[in-house]
Design a protein around this motif. Structure first.
Motif, PDB file in Angstrom:
ATOM      1  N   ALA A  25      44.350  25.606  53.156  1.00 24.98           N
ATOM      2  CA  ALA A  25      43.455  24.500  53.475  1.00 24.98           C
ATOM      3  C   ALA A  25      42.272  24.416  52.514  1.00 24.98           C
ATOM      4  CB  ALA A  25      42.945  24.641  54.911  1.00 24.98           C
ATOM      5  N   LYS A  26      42.007  25.475  51.772  1.00 25.44           N
ATOM      6  CA  LYS A  26      40.891  25.466  50.832  1.00 25.44           C
ATOM      7  C   LYS A  26      41.240  24.619  49.609  1.00 25.44           C
ATOM      8  CE  LYS A  26      38.291  28.445  53.080  1.00 25.44           C
ATOM      9  NZ  LYS A  26      36.992  28.057  53.670  1.00 25.44           N
ATOM     10  N   PRO A  27      40.245  23.979  48.993  1.00 24.84           N
ATOM     11  CA  PRO A  27      40.515  23.198  47.773  1.00 24.84           C
ATOM     12  C   PRO A  27      40.866  24.120  46.613  1.00 24.84           C
ATOM     13  CG  PRO A  27      38.155  23.281  48.225  1.00 24.84           C
ATOM     14  CD  PRO A  27      38.834  23.884  49.418  1.00 24.84           C
ATOM     15  N   LEU A  28      41.470  23.542  45.598  1.00 22.36           N
ATOM     16  CA  LEU A  28      41.898  24.336  44.444  1.00 22.36           C
ATOM     17  C   LEU A  28      40.713  24.929  43.691  1.00 22.36           C
ATOM     18  CD1 LEU A  28      44.746  21.984  43.169  1.00 22.36           C
ATOM     19  CD2 LEU A  28      45.018  24.251  44.178  1.00 22.36           C
ATOM     20  N   THR A  29      39.573  24.241  43.691  1.00 21.10           N
ATOM     21  CA  THR A  29      38.395  24.785  43.017  1.00 21.10           C
ATOM     22  C   THR A  29      37.932  26.080  43.687  1.00 21.10           C
ATOM     23  OG1 THR A  29      37.086  23.266  44.380  1.00 21.10           O
ATOM     24  CG2 THR A  29      37.599  22.571  42.132  1.00 21.10           C
ATOM     25  N   THR A  30      37.983  26.106  45.011  1.00 17.95           N
ATOM     26  CA  THR A  30      37.619  27.330  45.732  1.00 17.95           C
ATOM     27  C   THR A  30      38.621  28.449  45.434  1.00 17.95           C
ATOM     28  OG1 THR A  30      36.525  26.097  47.490  1.00 17.95           O
ATOM     29  CG2 THR A  30      37.266  28.314  48.025  1.00 17.95           C
ATOM     30  N   GLN A  31      39.913  28.108  45.410  1.00 19.99           N
ATOM     31  CA  GLN A  31      40.929  29.110  45.117  1.00 19.99           C
ATOM     32  C   GLN A  31      40.806  29.632  43.689  1.00 19.99           C
ATOM     33  OE1 GLN A  31      44.435  26.888  46.036  1.00 19.99           O
ATOM     34  NE2 GLN A  31      44.202  27.104  48.264  1.00 19.99           N
ATOM     35  N   TYR A  32      40.426  28.751  42.764  1.00 19.00           N
ATOM     36  CA  TYR A  32      40.218  29.198  41.380  1.00 19.00           C
ATOM     37  C   TYR A  32      39.061  30.200  41.305  1.00 19.00           C
ATOM     38  CZ  TYR A  32      38.920  29.024  36.439  1.00 19.00           C
ATOM     39  OH  TYR A  32      38.609  29.359  35.145  1.00 19.00           O
ATOM     40  N   GLY A  33      37.952  29.885  41.982  1.00 22.24           N
ATOM     41  CA  GLY A  33      36.828  30.813  42.002  1.00 22.24           C
ATOM     42  C   GLY A  33      37.208  32.152  42.612  1.00 22.24           C
ATOM     43  N   ARG A  35      31.367  28.988  37.309  1.00 21.35           N
ATOM     44  CA  ARG A  35      32.123  29.869  38.211  1.00 21.35           C
ATOM     45  C   ARG A  35      32.415  31.217  37.532  1.00 21.35           C
ATOM     46  NH1 ARG A  35      33.953  26.795  42.604  1.00 21.35           N
ATOM     47  NH2 ARG A  35      33.917  24.545  42.240  1.00 21.35           N
ATOM     48  N   HIS A  36      32.727  31.184  36.230  1.00 22.52           N
ATOM     49  CA  HIS A  36      32.963  32.441  35.508  1.00 22.52           C
ATOM     50  C   HIS A  36      31.695  33.293  35.450  1.00 22.52           C
ATOM     51  CE1 HIS A  36      37.085  32.525  33.916  1.00 22.52           C
ATOM     52  NE2 HIS A  36      37.033  31.194  33.958  1.00 22.52           N
ATOM     53  N   ARG A  37      30.542  32.649  35.256  1.00 22.09           N
ATOM     54  CA  ARG A  37      29.282  33.406  35.238  1.00 22.09           C
ATOM     55  C   ARG A  37      29.015  34.030  36.600  1.00 22.09           C
ATOM     56  NH1 ARG A  37      24.500  29.834  33.349  1.00 22.09           N
ATOM     57  NH2 ARG A  37      23.447  31.826  33.726  1.00 22.09           N
ATOM     58  N   ALA A  38      29.283  33.287  37.669  1.00 23.71           N
ATOM     59  CA  ALA A  38      29.091  33.833  39.014  1.00 23.71           C
ATOM     60  C   ALA A  38      30.037  35.006  39.267  1.00 23.71           C
ATOM     61  CB  ALA A  38      29.296  32.740  40.057  1.00 23.71           C
ATOM     62  N   ALA A  39      31.284  34.900  38.785  1.00 25.92           N
ATOM     63  CA  ALA A  39      32.232  35.995  38.958  1.00 25.92           C
ATOM     64  C   ALA A  39      31.774  37.246  38.213  1.00 25.92           C
ATOM     65  CB  ALA A  39      33.618  35.563  38.466  1.00 25.92           C
ATOM     66  N   SER A  40      31.260  37.070  37.003  1.00 26.48           N
ATOM     67  CA  SER A  40      30.752  38.221  36.242  1.00 26.48           C
ATOM     68  C   SER A  40      29.559  38.860  36.943  1.00 26.48           C
ATOM     69  CB  SER A  40      30.348  37.772  34.836  1.00 26.48           C
ATOM     70  OG  SER A  40      31.449  37.227  34.145  1.00 26.48           O
ATOM     71  N   CYS A  63      28.159  29.552  44.253  1.00 23.39           N
ATOM     72  CA  CYS A  63      28.467  29.049  42.909  1.00 23.39           C
ATOM     73  C   CYS A  63      29.887  29.407  42.486  1.00 23.39           C
ATOM     74  CB  CYS A  63      27.467  29.617  41.899  1.00 23.39           C
ATOM     75  SG  CYS A  63      25.755  29.132  42.195  1.00 23.39           S
ATOM     76  N   LEU A  64      30.437  30.483  43.040  1.00 21.46           N
ATOM     77  CA  LEU A  64      31.780  30.930  42.646  1.00 21.46           C
ATOM     78  C   LEU A  64      32.880  30.167  43.370  1.00 21.46           C
ATOM     79  CD1 LEU A  64      33.663  32.921  41.182  1.00 21.46           C
ATOM     80  CD2 LEU A  64      33.264  34.539  43.044  1.00 21.46           C
ATOM     81  N   VAL A  65      32.782  30.032  44.684  1.00 21.95           N
ATOM     82  CA  VAL A  65      33.884  29.450  45.465  1.00 21.95           C
ATOM     83  C   VAL A  65      33.477  28.154  46.156  1.00 21.95           C
ATOM     84  CG1 VAL A  65      34.973  31.678  45.853  1.00 21.95           C
ATOM     85  CG2 VAL A  65      33.268  30.865  47.472  1.00 21.95           C
ATOM     86  N   GLY A  66      32.386  27.540  45.723  1.00 17.08           N
ATOM     87  CA  GLY A  66      31.989  26.272  46.323  1.00 17.08           C
ATOM     88  C   GLY A  66      33.023  25.188  46.082  1.00 17.08           C
ATOM     89  N   ARG A  67      33.192  24.301  47.063  1.00 17.69           N
ATOM     90  CA  ARG A  67      34.179  23.222  46.928  1.00 17.69           C
ATOM     91  C   ARG A  67      33.860  22.331  45.740  1.00 17.69           C
ATOM     92  NH1 ARG A  67      37.599  20.271  50.492  1.00 17.69           N
ATOM     93  NH2 ARG A  67      36.994  21.721  52.138  1.00 17.69           N
ATOM     94  N   THR A  68      32.630  21.842  45.680  1.00 22.36           N
ATOM     95  CA  THR A  68      32.189  20.983  44.581  1.00 22.36           C
ATOM     96  C   THR A  68      30.794  21.417  44.176  1.00 22.36           C
ATOM     97  OG1 THR A  68      33.460  19.140  45.510  1.00 22.36           O
ATOM     98  CG2 THR A  68      31.828  18.608  43.822  1.00 22.36           C
ATOM     99  N   ILE A  69      30.625  21.851  42.963  1.00 19.28           N
ATOM    100  CA  ILE A  69      29.315  22.320  42.512  1.00 19.28           C
ATOM    101  C   ILE A  69      28.764  21.426  41.407  1.00 19.28           C
ATOM    102  CG2 ILE A  69      29.774  24.700  43.159  1.00 19.28           C
ATOM    103  CD1 ILE A  69      30.343  25.321  40.246  1.00 19.28           C
ATOM    104  N   CYS A  70      29.304  20.219  41.271  1.00 25.57           N
ATOM    105  CA  CYS A  70      28.781  19.265  40.299  1.00 25.57           C
ATOM    106  C   CYS A  70      29.108  17.853  40.777  1.00 25.57           C
ATOM    107  CB  CYS A  70      29.355  19.514  38.896  1.00 25.57           C
ATOM    108  SG  CYS A  70      31.148  19.334  38.808  1.00 25.57           S
ATOM    109  N   GLU A  71      28.430  16.877  40.201  1.00 23.02           N
ATOM    110  CA  GLU A  71      28.628  15.483  40.614  1.00 23.02           C
ATOM    111  C   GLU A  71      29.921  14.901  40.064  1.00 23.02           C
ATOM    112  OE1 GLU A  71      26.980  13.774  42.720  1.00 23.02           O
ATOM    113  OE2 GLU A  71      25.241  15.051  43.069  1.00 23.02           O
ATOM    114  N   ASN A  72      30.280  15.270  38.842  1.00 22.03           N
ATOM    115  CA  ASN A  72      31.474  14.702  38.200  1.00 22.03           C
ATOM    116  C   ASN A  72      32.356  15.836  37.684  1.00 22.03           C
ATOM    117  OD1 ASN A  72      33.375  13.212  36.835  1.00 22.03           O
ATOM    118  ND2 ASN A  72      31.893  11.924  35.745  1.00 22.03           N
TER     119      ASN A  72
END
Length: 444
Positions: A324-332, A287-292, A268-277
């Motif tokens: 090579a990782k997507p930005l969503t993964t890097q943000y997590g 992602r913030h909840r997973a980090a906490s 949930c924290l570093v997944g590439r895509t965790i939602c449809e849209n």
């Protein structure tokens, strides 16, 4: 006159290295041996009678020896009574145990036995506080085969022996009907649209003291749901809330299941895509909840398991520094490291901001793709929050209130980079000199 001839005593003495034993000494020793043997047999007979048996056994003799503080004889114990044959030599009866003759040709013609397998060892939790974890190494409740066999040898009426095999069923971890109903109701309630029902389910998981047997099933349920619905934001949020409730239940012993609980949270924290849209759904808050949650696990169990936080930190750092990782993964990864503490941010994030900005962030901010640009802005925002926390910690411990001048800011931009540095200075125009210096010291 003893039943043991003096020649026997002399032979025993010679075998022990005692030569030239006198006849009167041998005779005296023979009489003493006879007395000791009679005494031993009498004591062994007492053990036989107290055992309600009519046949003297080796165990009776050993028990008599222990009673006399003598070390028992080893290698003579047998479940069957020995069979002796009688023969006559020089008009003297001799009894001996018959040995079967072995034909070497028969042994050599037999096929060789199979080569044994190499010895290997694996470790897993067999039972935790009397509860068997639901892991592949342990038998499942639905397994109907019995693996425990016990052999029992009994005497038949003809005097021969026959092996009877008794099949004993395995001890299964079977849940009561009430616990099964509770598990079904809770797993349905956490995914319900009724907010009140979900709150009651989480409250029950957080406070119920009788969930020890259900804990491995709840952990397995979380892992399964996250794996199968990694693009359903609602289910992922529900599983995070479920994990949070279980971790906060003071009556549960969660430590043996951390290795199964952490991977879905990291997904949930570093997944590439965790939602449809991603453009419309707020996956950033999940992602913030997973980090906490990861930070709370490290804070709670990091002292008992010294490799827990380093392994998680290594995983997040690898995701952050991989172009090579997507930005969503890097943000997590950024917010995950930031939640682990300011010291982790100082050591791992701040020194790599300039490299990350040049390799990943600058090009993404100038991208024509709206979604990619939005993801880059989120990463930029996360990095600025990291710098602000480091600066606030430095300001809180510093006595100097001197503001940073232009030369300090230019030096700061050369160390951090303009992509993140310009935005940081724009948001903090009155930054103190000591705060900037603390950030630059961490970056070097």
């Amino acid at each position: 006159m003893s039943v043991f001839p003096k020649e026997t005593i002399k032979n025993i003495g010679e075998s022990l290295g005692i030569t030239n034993l006198k006849d009167d000494v041998a005779t005296a020793l023979a009489q003493d041996v006879e007395y000791r043997v009679h005494e031993l047999i009498q004591e062994a007979t007492k053990f036989m009678r107290h055992s309600k048996r009519s046949k003297l056994s080796v165990d009776d003799v050993n028990s008599a020896l222990r009673l006399k503080n003598v070390e028992p004889l080893y290698g003579y114990a047998s479940s069957d009574a020995p069979k002796f044959r009688k023969t006559t030599v020089n008009a003297t009866d001799i009894y001996f145990a018959e040995d079967n003759e072995v034909d070497f040709d028969t042994i050599l013609s037999k096929p060789l036995p199979k080569i044994p397998l190499d010895v290997s060892f694996t470790a897993h939790w067999l039972a935790i506080e009397g509860v068997q974890p639901a892991i592949p190494q342990n038998p499942t409740p639905g397994d109907a085969k019995a693996d425990l066999l016990s052999k029992r040898t009994t005497k038949t009426h003809s005097g021969t022996t026959s092996d009877q095999v008794d099949v004993k069923p395995l001890v299964k971890h079977v849940l009561s009907k009430e616990l099964q109903m509770y598990f079904e109701r809770i797993t349905e309630a956490v995914l319900s649209d009724d907010e009140r029902l979900r709150s009651q389910a989480y409250e029950s998981l957080r406070n119920d003291p009788g969930l020890h047997q259900l804990l491995p099933y709840f952990v397995q349920h979380i892992h399964k749901k996250v794996s199968q619905n990694h693009k359903d934001l609602d289910i992922l949020g529900a599983m995070l809330s479920m994990a949070h409730s279980l971790l906060n239940n003071k009556h549960l012993f969660v430590e043996p299941y951390l290795h199964q609980l952490i991977p879905p949270i990291l997904t949930c924290l570093v997944g590439r895509t965790i939602c449809e849209n991603p453009m419309q759904q707020d996956h950033w808050s999940v992602r913030h909840r997973a980090a906490s949650l990861i930070a709370s696990i490290c804070a709670e169990y990091g002292k008992a398991y010294h490799t827990l936080q380093p392994r998680i930190t290594k995983t997040l750092l690898r995701a952050f520094m991989d172009p090579a990782k997507p930005l969503t993964t890097q943000y997590g990864a950024i917010i995950g490291l930031d939640h682990l503490g300011t010291e982790v941010s100082r050591v791992l994030i701040v020194p790599n901001i300039k490299f990350y900005s040049d390799c990943c962030l600058t090009g993404a901010l100038e991208s024509a793709s709206i979604q990619r640009k939005q993801d880059a802005e989120k990463c930029q925002e996360a990095l600025m929050l990291v710098l602000e926390r480091v600066a606030q910690e430095a300001s809180a411990t510093s006595k100097s209130q001197e503001p940073a001048d232009e030369s300090d800011k230019q030096l700061f931009l050369s160390v951090i980079g303009s992509t993140v540095g310009d935005e940081f200075l724009a948001r903090n125009p009155n930054i103190k000199k000591e705060a900037l210096q603390s950030i630059m010291d961490a970056a070097h």
